[in-house]
Design an enzyme around this catalytic site. Sequence first.
Site, short mmCIF file in Angstrom:
data_model
loop_
_atom_site.label_atom_id
_atom_site.label_comp_id
_atom_site.label_asym_id
_atom_site.label_seq_id
_atom_site.Cartn_x
_atom_site.Cartn_y
_atom_site.Cartn_z
N ASN A 198 0.83 -1.19 0.00
CA ASN A 198 0.00 0.00 0.00
C ASN A 198 0.87 1.25 0.00
OD1 ASN A 198 -2.68 1.44 0.55
ND2 ASN A 198 -1.27 2.31 2.06
N HIS A 341 -6.20 8.04 -4.00
CA HIS A 341 -6.14 9.43 -4.45
C HIS A 341 -6.96 10.31 -3.52
CE1 HIS A 341 -6.23 12.94 -7.11
NE2 HIS A 341 -7.52 12.99 -6.86
N THR A 409 -8.52 2.27 -4.48
CA THR A 409 -8.30 1.57 -3.21
C THR A 409 -8.40 2.49 -2.00
OG1 THR A 409 -5.98 1.75 -3.87
CG2 THR A 409 -6.97 -0.42 -4.02
N GLU A 410 -8.31 3.81 -2.24
CA GLU A 410 -8.48 4.79 -1.15
C GLU A 410 -8.95 6.09 -1.76
OE1 GLU A 410 -5.13 5.60 1.40
OE2 GLU A 410 -4.68 3.51 1.74
N ASN A 411 -10.03 6.64 -1.22
CA ASN A 411 -10.44 7.99 -1.57
C ASN A 411 -11.40 8.46 -0.47
OD1 ASN A 411 -12.89 9.58 -3.45
ND2 ASN A 411 -10.81 10.37 -3.42
#
EC number: 3.2.1.21
Length: 533
Positions: A198, A341, A409-411
Amino acid sequence: ILSMTCHVLVLVLCLSAAEDFDWTKNDRGSFYYGTFPAGFSWGAGSSAYQTEGAWDKDGKGLSIWDVFSHRKGKILQNDTGDSSCQGYYKIKEDISLMKELKLDHYRFSISWPRIMPTGIKSDHVNEKGIKYYDELIDNLLENKITPIATLYHWDLPQVLQEKYGGWQNISMVNYFNEFANLCFERFGNRVKYWITLNNPWSVAVEGYETGEHAPGLKLRGTGAYRAAHHMIKAHAKVWHTYDTKWRGKQKGLVGISLSGDWGEPVDISNQKDIEAAERYVQFYIGWFATPIFHGDYPQVMKDFIGRKSAQQGLGTSRLPTFSSQEKSYVKGTCDFLGIGHFTTRYITQKNYQSGHGSSSYFTDRDLAELVDPRWPDPGSEWLYSVPWGFRRLLNFVKAQYRNPMIYVTENGVSEKIMCTELCDDWRIQYYKDYTNEMLKAIKDGVNVRGYTAWSLLDKFEWDEGYSERFGLYYVDFRNKNTPRYPKASVQYYKRIISSNGFPNQREVENWKRKATETCSSSNQLLAAENKEG
């Protein structure tokens, strides 16, 4: 002659395919009403050190974050992740929150030292740690939630840091591969989506260059590049292990999660600004994605770091090199690309003189980062809401890496409010705008298959401790039982999920009103409970 022309033509096609991103065109456009493709996967995420707690329970070994957070002055208010959200004890409770949202997938990470206390398989495998993840995975599947497992979310076993210098040492490649192989062996019959690392950018830059993150080393100008080089090799090795040993019977996918803020030229008619913005993005997501998709570092990194190393009088570049064998080994080791992002910067050209010993990752890039004072800045000082930058980044990735399969995967967005606030209208706005820009990117032809809201719960935010809250659910850390309370954004995100997008203006405009109906009464309840407590 014919075959030669053919060859030249193929080359030209390849080059233009990789570089058809148009920096000069930034069409902001209005809000787009429409829905996501059928089968689009909606989820939320977490990571082991940030949410599990139970830092020394049931045979878990020390991680570099256990040690780092226990050092005074490293974390805001000397907070630690010792107990955090106590996710280790709350599997069923947290899965009921996911069911409330009707999530398709849940992204979590597996703590390396929870499974191998020293990081070394031959020393000891901790069956109690394996049992915890077994239970988590089985419970997710029983509730029809797809597990997406991250193998490394920053919690390196402390023994490997002390003995070998962590990611500064090439031996991490084999140790990490051994750990990953054990995870494939024990969990791979049920987990079909694997993320190797990650945000290696943060591990490299903040762990080994600025020292803001564990292990807290400040090896300026060299540490980040070395750590990154070893992480890329470790990622590739794990992909090959899966590909040769497990893919045939388990039929899963192995990707990586890379963070990328977008860099927009201050002046899109100025070639120097465009070059600086492209450098920003290449030094960020390109540092890892270009080797994985094309076999080597971005040319601009090799040029700039090489030139600055020479100006310092160094015989070789501070950026390590891949042998031709390593290039072909690393290239293509990605079944899907995970993208984390959060925000965007304006970028302009700025020259840094490379004198002796003054080099760093940041000065190697020859650029300055700016923000627009009008951008909303609800939480972390670095996190401005700039939704259109998300679409730009996704289109850039499509152009650069030949339209890979992407999972976001991340926001998400944080708040820095000290008092309890469950009416998080800025988070509602952020999710609405960012997921809408993702929808526009899909309309542009970007192959995005899933989206992970960051994060399910408020949690330990690394060097910021508990001062920043990213959760859809509020966690009351003052109460030793760490109860969870839904923020208004839970209701809003739930509606995006059940509609698979934004059906029409009338309906979407109702969502916000409905989502915020109950949060103020919940706020009062929570405030009252805290007074009594």
